[in-house]
Write a protein that holds these residues in place. Sequence first.
Motif, PDB file in Angstrom:
ATOM      1  N   UNK A 147      22.264   6.896  13.408  1.00  0.00           N
ATOM      2  CA  UNK A 147      23.423   7.279  14.196  1.00  0.00           C
ATOM      3  C   UNK A 147      24.264   8.255  13.377  1.00  0.00           C
ATOM      4  N   UNK A 148      24.816   9.259  14.059  1.00  0.00           N
ATOM      5  CA  UNK A 148      25.600  10.275  13.374  1.00  0.00           C
ATOM      6  C   UNK A 148      26.873  10.555  14.151  1.00  0.00           C
ATOM      7  N   UNK A 149      27.996  10.583  13.445  1.00  0.00           N
ATOM      8  CA  UNK A 149      29.296  10.815  14.073  1.00  0.00           C
ATOM      9  C   UNK A 149      29.492  12.312  14.286  1.00  0.00           C
ATOM     10  N   UNK A 150      29.051  12.797  15.410  1.00  0.00           N
ATOM     11  CA  UNK A 150      29.169  14.216  15.719  1.00  0.00           C
ATOM     12  C   UNK A 150      29.823  14.388  17.083  1.00  0.00           C
ATOM     13  N   UNK A 234      28.712   9.532   8.648  1.00  0.00           N
ATOM     14  CA  UNK A 234      29.163  10.891   8.424  1.00  0.00           C
ATOM     15  C   UNK A 234      30.601  11.182   8.803  1.00  0.00           C
ATOM     16  N   UNK A 235      31.416  10.155   8.986  1.00  0.00           N
ATOM     17  CA  UNK A 235      32.825  10.353   9.322  1.00  0.00           C
ATOM     18  C   UNK A 235      33.575  10.894   8.102  1.00  0.00           C
ATOM     19  N   UNK A 236      34.420  11.877   8.326  1.00  0.00           N
ATOM     20  CA  UNK A 236      35.310  12.393   7.287  1.00  0.00           C
ATOM     21  C   UNK A 236      36.568  11.531   7.280  1.00  0.00           C
ATOM     22  N   UNK A 237      37.034  11.153   6.092  1.00  0.00           N
ATOM     23  CA  UNK A 237      38.136  10.198   6.059  1.00  0.00           C
ATOM     24  C   UNK A 237      39.143  10.510   4.968  1.00  0.00           C
ATOM     25  N   UNK A 238      40.330   9.925   5.139  1.00  0.00           N
ATOM     26  CA  UNK A 238      41.404   9.970   4.155  1.00  0.00           C
ATOM     27  C   UNK A 238      41.968   8.567   4.028  1.00  0.00           C
ATOM     28  N   UNK A 239      42.154   8.111   2.812  1.00  0.00           N
ATOM     29  CA  UNK A 239      42.765   6.814   2.585  1.00  0.00           C
ATOM     30  C   UNK A 239      41.824   5.654   2.839  1.00  0.00           C
TER      31      UNK A 239
END
Length: 267
Positions: A147-150, A234-239
């Motif tokens: 699965x890919x977060x796109x 593949x989610x881009x994250x902060x914190x």
Amino acid sequence: MDDFVTADGPDLDSLAAVATRAVRAGGDYLEDAFRDGSVPGDYGTDDVKTAADRAAEERVLDVIRESFPDHALHGEESGRNGDHHYEWVVDPLDGTNNFAAGLPAFATAACVLRDGDPVVSAIYEPLPDSTYVARRGAGATVDGEPVSAESDVSLEHGTVSFVVGLPAIRDEELAATADRIESAVEDRCKRVVSTWSPCVDWGLLARGGLEGIVCFYPDVYEQHAGELLAAESGVYSHGTGTDGLYVGATDEETAAELHTVTESVLD
């Protein structure tokens, strides 16, 4: 105890296999109980508990203990038990309010921590029969398929999940801040959703159904599992949720914009 445990501990595939069996054991029970509709709810001012939470957790923990009797356990209903460098964090019924109200949006989640770091997580949504599994450094799957977060939807036209944990709900100042964050995010996207089942949202994000997620003082029981699923899809994250604020999105630009929006409220 299974024979896949070595002196170095179980491998990720072995942990994932047990995590999958465990969440399905809890989720299968919940599906039957939900369709039967006879589980009473104990309604508090900011939360709901049902007998189903406890029964589902017992089923999840039984599966884990069968393979790893010495591992530490941290269940939402039963608390912490044991001391080991492997710890299982379990949310037996994520979305109890929905379950008790007859809304078909809930899940069972388990995450394995190794020396405090999530290495394997599993989330099972029984009604759509969807199983998400993530292994640290080895990607994520839904029903056995990668699965890919796109998403090619911009934030302006996108949907963002907003998750507020009980620590914020129960604190007047934090609750007010949460309201301001939600309002700020709403100004930047088409729709903000609060499903009251973060694990359902994590699954949607992992497969690109949501463009982003903002978690404010989230509860650890679903956050550990969700953050690992997000990272491995593949989610881009902060914190991080453990620090009180997690922002994730399907692309780097959206993640940065959501982070800037939330930080502007906190400054």
